[in-house]
Design an enzyme around this catalytic site. Sequence first.
Site, PDB file in Angstrom:
ATOM      1  N   SER A  85      11.016  -9.155   2.901  1.00 26.17           N
ATOM      2  CA  SER A  85       9.679  -8.297   2.423  1.00 26.17           C
ATOM      3  C   SER A  85       9.680  -8.074   1.015  1.00 26.17           C
ATOM      4  O   SER A  85      10.947  -7.703   0.448  1.00 26.17           O
ATOM      5  CB  SER A  85       9.965  -7.064   2.986  1.00 26.17           C
ATOM      6  OG  SER A  85       9.005  -6.049   2.467  1.00 26.17           O
ATOM      7  N   GLU A 109       8.978  -5.588  -0.485  1.00 26.45           N
ATOM      8  CA  GLU A 109       9.579  -3.970  -0.656  1.00 26.45           C
ATOM      9  C   GLU A 109      11.119  -4.188  -1.150  1.00 26.45           C
ATOM     10  O   GLU A 109      11.432  -3.137  -1.520  1.00 26.45           O
ATOM     11  CB  GLU A 109       9.335  -3.301   0.840  1.00 26.45           C
ATOM     12  CG  GLU A 109       9.884  -1.872   0.780  1.00 26.45           C
ATOM     13  CD  GLU A 109       8.822  -0.998   0.285  1.00 26.45           C
ATOM     14  OE1 GLU A 109       7.499  -1.375  -0.103  1.00 26.45           O
ATOM     15  OE2 GLU A 109       9.198   0.366   0.093  1.00 26.45           O
ATOM     16  N   TYR A 114      13.294   1.445   4.602  1.00 29.56           N
ATOM     17  CA  TYR A 114      12.960   0.181   5.192  1.00 29.56           C
ATOM     18  C   TYR A 114      13.453  -1.090   4.111  1.00 29.56           C
ATOM     19  O   TYR A 114      13.851  -1.815   4.743  1.00 29.56           O
ATOM     20  CB  TYR A 114      11.419   0.381   5.258  1.00 29.56           C
ATOM     21  CG  TYR A 114      10.728  -1.078   5.303  1.00 29.56           C
ATOM     22  CD1 TYR A 114      10.605  -1.519   6.764  1.00 29.56           C
ATOM     23  CD2 TYR A 114      10.412  -2.016   4.426  1.00 29.56           C
ATOM     24  CE1 TYR A 114      10.077  -2.662   7.102  1.00 29.56           C
ATOM     25  CE2 TYR A 114       9.671  -3.098   4.697  1.00 29.56           C
ATOM     26  CZ  TYR A 114       9.513  -3.528   5.984  1.00 29.56           C
ATOM     27  OH  TYR A 114       9.017  -4.627   6.072  1.00 29.56           O
TER      28      TYR A 114
HETATM   29  P1  NAP Z   1       3.837  -5.235  12.924  1.00 32.86           P
HETATM   30  O1  NAP Z   1       2.413  -5.628  13.130  1.00 32.86           O
HETATM   31  O2  NAP Z   1       4.427  -3.872  12.862  1.00 32.86           O
HETATM   32  O3  NAP Z   1       4.743  -5.905  14.214  1.00 32.86           O
HETATM   33  C1  NAP Z   1       6.073  -5.731  14.350  1.00 32.86           C
HETATM   34  C2  NAP Z   1       6.434  -6.272  15.721  1.00 32.86           C
HETATM   35  O4  NAP Z   1       7.802  -5.891  15.893  1.00 32.86           O
HETATM   36  C3  NAP Z   1       5.726  -5.666  16.781  1.00 32.86           C
HETATM   37  O5  NAP Z   1       5.513  -6.706  17.922  1.00 32.86           O
HETATM   38  C4  NAP Z   1       6.625  -4.865  17.550  1.00 32.86           C
HETATM   39  O6  NAP Z   1       6.615  -4.658  19.101  1.00 32.86           O
HETATM   40  C5  NAP Z   1       8.224  -5.531  17.314  1.00 32.86           C
HETATM   41  N1  NAP Z   1       9.327  -4.779  17.546  1.00 32.86           N
HETATM   42  C6  NAP Z   1       9.585  -3.643  17.012  1.00 32.86           C
HETATM   43  N2  NAP Z   1      10.925  -3.280  17.170  1.00 32.86           N
HETATM   44  C7  NAP Z   1      11.100  -4.031  18.124  1.00 32.86           C
HETATM   45  C8  NAP Z   1      12.535  -4.371  18.928  1.00 32.86           C
HETATM   46  N3  NAP Z   1      13.660  -3.549  18.927  1.00 32.86           N
HETATM   47  N4  NAP Z   1      12.783  -5.425  19.630  1.00 32.86           N
HETATM   48  C9  NAP Z   1      11.600  -6.204  19.865  1.00 32.86           C
HETATM   49  N5  NAP Z   1      10.409  -6.211  19.260  1.00 32.86           N
HETATM   50  C10 NAP Z   1      10.423  -5.299  18.454  1.00 32.86           C
HETATM   51  O7  NAP Z   1       4.316  -6.269  11.557  1.00 32.86           O
HETATM   52  P2  NAP Z   1       3.831  -7.410  11.132  1.00 32.86           P
HETATM   53  O8  NAP Z   1       2.967  -6.792   9.881  1.00 32.86           O
HETATM   54  O9  NAP Z   1       3.385  -7.997  11.852  1.00 32.86           O
HETATM   55  O10 NAP Z   1       5.012  -7.903  10.126  1.00 32.86           O
HETATM   56  C11 NAP Z   1       5.894  -8.741  10.837  1.00 32.86           C
HETATM   57  C12 NAP Z   1       7.327  -8.758   9.918  1.00 32.86           C
HETATM   58  O11 NAP Z   1       7.209  -9.126   8.684  1.00 32.86           O
HETATM   59  C13 NAP Z   1       8.193  -7.492  10.163  1.00 32.86           C
HETATM   60  O12 NAP Z   1       9.436  -7.675  10.307  1.00 32.86           O
HETATM   61  C14 NAP Z   1       7.673  -6.881   8.689  1.00 32.86           C
HETATM   62  O13 NAP Z   1       8.772  -6.102   8.436  1.00 32.86           O
HETATM   63  C15 NAP Z   1       7.772  -8.193   8.043  1.00 32.86           C
HETATM   64  N6  NAP Z   1       6.724  -8.244   6.698  1.00 32.86           N
HETATM   65  C16 NAP Z   1       5.460  -7.568   6.714  1.00 32.86           C
HETATM   66  C17 NAP Z   1       4.651  -7.747   5.663  1.00 32.86           C
HETATM   67  C18 NAP Z   1       3.193  -7.323   5.757  1.00 32.86           C
HETATM   68  O14 NAP Z   1       2.556  -7.185   4.780  1.00 32.86           O
HETATM   69  N7  NAP Z   1       2.716  -7.431   7.072  1.00 32.86           N
HETATM   70  C19 NAP Z   1       5.208  -8.395   4.417  1.00 32.86           C
HETATM   71  C20 NAP Z   1       6.528  -8.408   4.432  1.00 32.86           C
HETATM   72  C21 NAP Z   1       7.360  -8.482   5.420  1.00 32.86           C
HETATM   73  P3  NAP Z   1       5.842  -3.378  19.755  1.00 32.86           P
HETATM   74  O15 NAP Z   1       4.357  -4.141  20.050  1.00 32.86           O
HETATM   75  O16 NAP Z   1       6.521  -3.447  21.032  1.00 32.86           O
HETATM   76  O17 NAP Z   1       5.829  -2.226  18.756  1.00 32.86           O
HETATM   77  N1  GDD Z   2      -0.060   3.709   4.411  1.00 37.12           N
HETATM   78  C1  GDD Z   2      -0.659   4.513   3.473  1.00 37.12           C
HETATM   79  N2  GDD Z   2      -1.322   5.410   3.772  1.00 37.12           N
HETATM   80  N3  GDD Z   2      -0.338   4.065   2.311  1.00 37.12           N
HETATM   81  C2  GDD Z   2      -1.064   4.707   1.066  1.00 37.12           C
HETATM   82  C3  GDD Z   2      -1.952   5.583   1.403  1.00 37.12           C
HETATM   83  C4  GDD Z   2      -2.177   6.067   2.876  1.00 37.12           C
HETATM   84  O1  GDD Z   2      -2.936   6.815   3.143  1.00 37.12           O
HETATM   85  N4  GDD Z   2      -2.478   6.164   0.400  1.00 37.12           N
HETATM   86  C5  GDD Z   2      -1.805   5.458  -0.683  1.00 37.12           C
HETATM   87  N5  GDD Z   2      -1.061   4.343  -0.180  1.00 37.12           N
HETATM   88  C6  GDD Z   2      -0.244   3.626  -0.699  1.00 37.12           C
HETATM   89  C7  GDD Z   2       1.390   3.721  -0.501  1.00 37.12           C
HETATM   90  O2  GDD Z   2       1.692   4.732  -1.135  1.00 37.12           O
HETATM   91  C8  GDD Z   2       1.760   2.349  -1.087  1.00 37.12           C
HETATM   92  O3  GDD Z   2       1.955   2.242  -2.332  1.00 37.12           O
HETATM   93  C9  GDD Z   2       0.515   1.268  -0.857  1.00 37.12           C
HETATM   94  O4  GDD Z   2      -0.530   2.092  -0.390  1.00 37.12           O
HETATM   95  C10 GDD Z   2       0.676   0.179   0.368  1.00 37.12           C
HETATM   96  O5  GDD Z   2       1.210   0.921   1.436  1.00 37.12           O
HETATM   97  P1  GDD Z   2       1.140   0.336   2.990  1.00 37.12           P
HETATM   98  O6  GDD Z   2      -0.116  -0.290   3.307  1.00 37.12           O
HETATM   99  O7  GDD Z   2       1.629   1.219   3.807  1.00 37.12           O
HETATM  100  O8  GDD Z   2       2.242  -1.044   2.754  1.00 37.12           O
HETATM  101  P2  GDD Z   2       3.617  -0.955   1.899  1.00 37.12           P
HETATM  102  O9  GDD Z   2       3.385  -1.544   0.778  1.00 37.12           O
HETATM  103  O10 GDD Z   2       4.344   0.334   2.265  1.00 37.12           O
HETATM  104  O11 GDD Z   2       4.373  -1.845   3.314  1.00 37.12           O
HETATM  105  C11 GDD Z   2       3.842  -2.993   3.675  1.00 37.12           C
HETATM  106  O12 GDD Z   2       4.238  -4.128   2.982  1.00 37.12           O
HETATM  107  C12 GDD Z   2       5.612  -4.450   3.040  1.00 37.12           C
HETATM  108  C13 GDD Z   2       5.535  -5.599   1.847  1.00 37.12           C
HETATM  109  O13 GDD Z   2       5.598  -5.280   0.346  1.00 37.12           O
HETATM  110  C14 GDD Z   2       4.383  -3.203   5.049  1.00 37.12           C
HETATM  111  O14 GDD Z   2       3.755  -4.368   5.666  1.00 37.12           O
HETATM  112  C15 GDD Z   2       5.924  -3.538   4.941  1.00 37.12           C
HETATM  113  O15 GDD Z   2       6.247  -3.966   6.548  1.00 37.12           O
HETATM  114  C16 GDD Z   2       6.241  -4.695   4.137  1.00 37.12           C
HETATM  115  O16 GDD Z   2       7.287  -5.157   4.208  1.00 37.12           O
END
Ligand code: NAP
Ligand code: GDD
Length: 335
Positions: free
Chosen positions: A124, A126, A148
């Site tokens: 990520s 992050e 995280y």
């Molecule tokens: P998400 O929608 O939160 O999905 C997370 C998945 O992980 C769900 O299917 C959840 O299952 C499963 N899970 C959680 N804990 C588990 C465990 N102990 N054993 C088996 N399964 C488990 O996340 P996403 O946005 O699709 O992201 C996918 C991956 O990419 C994550 O690793 C996230 O950290 C990473 N990532 C995401 C982003 C982004 O912007 N979306 C960016 C960078 C990296 P349940 O349905 O049972 O909860």
């Molecule tokens: N969630 C949330 N809710 N975020 C807010 C809000 C609110 O009400 N208001 C402002 N924000 C700001 C957060 O402080 C952060 O700076 C930004 O919006 C994005 O927040 P999120 O959408 O929660 O995503 P994230 O950047 O913290 O994390 C996501 O992206 C990562 C990759 O950079 C997640 O998908 C992580 O799993 C992923 O790794």
Amino acid sequence: MPKTAVITGITGQDGSYLAELLLSHGYRVVGVVRRSSAPNLDRVEHLLDRIELRPGDLLDQLSLVRLIDDVRPQELYNLAAMSFVPASWDQPLLTGEFNSLGVMRVLEAIRQVDPGIRLYQASSSEMYGKVREVPQTEGTPFYPRSPYGVSKVFGHYITVNYRESYGLFACSGILFNHESPRRGLEFVTRKVTDGVARIKLGLAQALSLGNLEACRDWGFAGDYVRAMWLMLQQDRPDDYVIATGISHSVRDLVEAAFGHVGLEWQEYVRTDPKLFRPAEVDHLIGDPAKARAVLGWEPTVDFKGLVGMMVEADLARLSSAGHVAASFVGRIAGC
Ligand code: NAP
Ligand code: GDD
């Protein structure tokens, strides 16, 4: 012979898009689901006749070994994680169990059962946290700002370490924020597009947010799962930044989403100090040059297109939900 892929986290946003992509390439797709009393299959409901689901949990080494031994995949995509950053301050130990040790359990299971299995690890942006360089590349040092982020740094380096120690074909994708109509409701993009749709439909009057100044490099999840797949089709394993190279603030997001339905955001958005984070990641912007050059990967959806797609999807969902609720009330009233 069609290839077989295992996806952990198939019930999440990325898992559902990746399953669709792999099915379109003719794969046998096996998704890992953890046991719960109420299954959470909404995002893969439409795929249930074409994918297999198997029980498994990143907390349980034996469940992973058994599953991999039974299924014998060629590729494994480790997407499962505790992915909501604020929750990692509330449950730092569990976050570490899932996102750090969970990755090592997957790597060990592969090493024990079949070291030939190709692994994608969901790292990520992050991890860059308090950024050391702008834009961020594969060589930018990490400075995570949340439990995280720290947990994902461990997951990233243990993946690199198993590749270098045991010769595993293990790739780490450093993905910047990617969104879609399937994004969880607590993440800021979806919270905003759902809030805008509710306000537009008269179902809510205001929207509370935290830090409006934070900037993110937001892309479309459907584009990002294509990059995951491409990484595992190369001749050698490597790590890649996946991003659009363009960053916007939360304020820009809010303006675009309200503007899409012709509303002035200042009339509806309140800031709530409780939604600010103990340590913020202020500005992320990725450089996807390596992914473009080696994988031939390009994003196809820009920021405006993404926000519009998400607002429209929330409007459609809430309108039809309202329609169902209204007709249900009508039936009760009529009987
Ligand atoms: P998400 O929608 O939160 O999905 C997370 C998945 O992980 C769900 O299917 C959840 O299952 C499963 N899970 C959680 N804990 C588990 C465990 N102990 N054993 C088996 N399964 C488990 O996340 P996403 O946005 O699709 O992201 C996918 C991956 O990419 C994550 O690793 C996230 O950290 C990473 N990532 C995401 C982003 C982004 O912007 N979306 C960016 C960078 C990296 P349940 O349905 O049972 O909860
Ligand atoms: N969630 C949330 N809710 N975020 C807010 C809000 C609110 O009400 N208001 C402002 N924000 C700001 C957060 O402080 C952060 O700076 C930004 O919006 C994005 O927040 P999120 O959408 O929660 O995503 P994230 O950047 O913290 O994390 C996501 O992206 C990562 C990759 O950079 C997640 O998908 C992580 O799993 C992923 O790794």
